[in-house]
Design a protein around this motif. Structure first.
Motif, mmCIF file in Angstrom:
data_model
loop_
_atom_site.group_PDB
_atom_site.id
_atom_site.type_symbol
_atom_site.label_atom_id
_atom_site.label_comp_id
_atom_site.label_asym_id
_atom_site.label_seq_id
_atom_site.Cartn_x
_atom_site.Cartn_y
_atom_site.Cartn_z
ATOM 1 N N TRP A 142 0.829 -1.198 0.000
ATOM 2 C CA TRP A 142 0.000 0.000 0.000
ATOM 3 C C TRP A 142 0.868 1.254 0.000
ATOM 4 O O TRP A 142 1.918 1.312 0.646
ATOM 5 C CB TRP A 142 -0.918 0.002 1.227
ATOM 6 N N PRO A 143 0.430 2.278 -0.715
ATOM 7 C CA PRO A 143 1.213 3.519 -0.739
ATOM 8 C C PRO A 143 1.067 4.296 0.564
ATOM 9 O O PRO A 143 0.034 4.227 1.241
ATOM 10 C CB PRO A 143 0.598 4.291 -1.914
ATOM 11 N N TYR A 144 2.117 5.035 0.907
ATOM 12 C CA TYR A 144 2.125 5.806 2.155
ATOM 13 C C TYR A 144 1.430 7.148 1.950
ATOM 14 O O TYR A 144 1.667 7.847 0.959
ATOM 15 C CB TYR A 144 3.560 6.021 2.641
ATOM 16 N N ARG A 145 0.569 7.478 2.926
ATOM 17 C CA ARG A 145 -0.126 8.762 2.924
ATOM 18 C C ARG A 145 0.562 9.722 3.880
ATOM 19 O O ARG A 145 1.303 9.318 4.766
ATOM 20 C CB ARG A 145 -1.589 8.561 3.338
ATOM 21 N N ASN A 255 2.922 14.692 -0.435
ATOM 22 C CA ASN A 255 3.603 13.716 -1.276
ATOM 23 C C ASN A 255 3.552 14.157 -2.733
ATOM 24 O O ASN A 255 2.484 14.542 -3.240
ATOM 25 C CB ASN A 255 2.926 12.342 -1.183
ATOM 26 N N ASP A 260 0.596 5.502 -10.393
ATOM 27 C CA ASP A 260 0.786 4.114 -9.949
ATOM 28 C C ASP A 260 1.499 3.275 -11.007
ATOM 29 O O ASP A 260 2.249 2.346 -10.679
ATOM 30 C CB ASP A 260 -0.571 3.488 -9.609
ATOM 31 N N LYS A 297 6.008 3.024 -1.981
ATOM 32 C CA LYS A 297 5.071 3.717 -2.862
ATOM 33 C C LYS A 297 4.487 4.913 -2.114
ATOM 34 O O LYS A 297 4.378 4.899 -0.886
ATOM 35 C CB LYS A 297 3.929 2.782 -3.282
ATOM 36 N N ASP A 299 1.179 7.691 -1.872
ATOM 37 C CA ASP A 299 -0.182 8.086 -2.220
ATOM 38 C C ASP A 299 -0.165 9.602 -2.419
ATOM 39 O O ASP A 299 0.036 10.356 -1.466
ATOM 40 C CB ASP A 299 -1.135 7.704 -1.084
ATOM 41 N N CYS A 300 -0.369 10.049 -3.631
ATOM 42 C CA CYS A 300 -0.283 11.486 -3.955
ATOM 43 C C CYS A 300 -1.651 12.082 -4.262
ATOM 44 O O CYS A 300 -1.746 13.126 -4.930
ATOM 45 C CB CYS A 300 0.659 11.700 -5.126
ATOM 46 N N SER A 301 -2.707 11.429 -3.797
ATOM 47 C CA SER A 301 -4.058 11.902 -4.114
ATOM 48 C C SER A 301 -4.331 13.277 -3.531
ATOM 49 O O SER A 301 -5.086 14.062 -4.117
ATOM 50 C CB SER A 301 -5.098 10.897 -3.621
#
Length: 367
Positions: A142-145, A255, A260, A297, A299-301
């Motif tokens: 899982w990507p890091y937030r 981030n 992805d 990974k 998380d750049c949302s």
């Protein structure tokens, strides 16, 4: 997209301007008309900064961020409106050899810069650049937030996590409600032409290819978020603009990573670089013993949603740009002009993306 008119005549204090990212950022800022004061250790002889003659474009100060008095004096003279803090000891493997120096630079150096910012009367925006490795890496898929805990296995990663804690403390203690606002930017594995750092994947590959040797790769199955240097820098610039506007919601950690699809293993990168260069292949370095993260990974949302930031260069194209840059320079092309040409191409990509987004927004409005 980044707003060139915002940066025109803007006074900017940039640490780490002699480094790889710092040199690219210096050229971008000065191309937009910013009045840049750079503060950094002397540049390496084979660095992009020296090759492109970047010192001619700005006020160049050689200094060490571990020297608080020097940092404070340089910032006072510059009287900046924006501070971009990039200076760091940036290498994981070197941090095993120099752990004390790594913490002194990445943690105490950051504190020195932040404390000097407290006495800069015109200052409105501070962006501190750390790393995707600031997170406590659990080796999961899982990507890091941005809300995930700080940590780090090795001295480098831990120092970046500690720097983030210091940034958060200074934000809450001294920059909570302005007039200057403080944020941090956490990029992935940044790549691009002119990176000559030792013990870093793509520079090691490029050096071997130029010499006609087969590259040796330490961790072929390690997965990283790869992105072109200009994509990361565009995020930092957008963030600084938002902070300068007084938006307190931007005063946090961010981030800035690839899509992805561009989170790829080392062997995928190596295969494509060697193929693009026309080289026969690569070998694995079985002597590598130091721990390095296997999966990482981002998380750049948040940046995509709240800053409308997106990477403009897909990884395949970024690798093509790297090969083009190094082939041109190895063939005798002018380093400064080669770099400025890619910067101009990138800015054109941003303009095209902004126009497309505006068109898409209008289309949705009338659906």
């Amino acid at each position: 997209m980044v707003t060139p008119s915002f940066w025109n005549n803007r006074r900017v204090f940039l640490t780490g301007h002699t480094g790889f990212k710092g040199a690219w950022l210096s050229l971008w800022l000065t191309q937009m008309g910013a009045k840049v004061t750079g503060f950094s250790l002397p540049a390496e002889q084979d660095s992009l900064f020296r090759q492109a003659g970047v010192a001619d474009a700005l006020t160049h100060i050689e200094g060490d961020i571990r020297d608080f008095a020097a940092v404070e004096a340089a910032m006072a003279d510059a009287d900046p409106e924006v501070v971009l803090h990039l200076a760091a000891q940036p290498l994981v493997r070197l941090s095993y050899e120099m752990p004390v120096e790594t913490y002194a630079t990445n943690v105490q150096g950051t504190v020195h810069v932040l404390d000097a910012c407290r006495r800069a009367p015109a200052l409105r925006a501070i962006v501190c650049v750390t790393s995707d490795k600031c997170y406590e890496n659990r080796e999961w898929v899982w990507p890091y937030r941005e809300s995930d805990p700080m940590g780090g296995y090795d001295p480098y990663s831990s120092s970046k996590g500690a720097a983030e804690l210091a940034i958060a403390a200074w934000r809450r203690s001294f920059f909570q409600n302005g007039p200057a606002l403080l944020a941090s930017g956490r990029a992935g594995n940044v790549i691009g032409g002119g990176d000559w750092a030792k013990d870093r994947l793509i520079p090691d590959i490029i050096r071997a290819l130029i010499a006609g040797d087969r590259p040796y790769i330490r961790s072929p199955h390690a997965i990283r978020p790869w992105q072109h240097v200009l994509d990361a820098l565009s995020g930092y610039l957008l963030l600084a603009e938002r902070l300068y506007s007084g938006d307190v919601t931007a005063s946090t950690g961010w981030n800035f990573g690839p899509s992805d699809d561009d989170v790829r293993p080392v062997d995928w990168i190596t295969d494509r670089l060697t193929t693009a260069w026309g080289a026969p292949g690569w070998d694995r370095d079985h002597d590598a013993k130091l721990h390095e993260a296997g999966v990482l990974k981002l998380d750049c949302s948040k940046a995509r949603t709240e800053l409308a930031w997106r990477p403009a260069l897909p990884l395949n194209r970024a690798l093509e740009w790297i090969v083009d840059w190094h082939r041109a320079v190895a063939g005798g092309a002018n380093v400064l002009q080669t770099t400025l040409d890619q910067l101009a191409d990138y800015r054109a990509l941003l303009a095209t993306a902004a126009t497309q987004k505006e068109s898409d927004d209008r289309r949705r409005l009338f659906l």
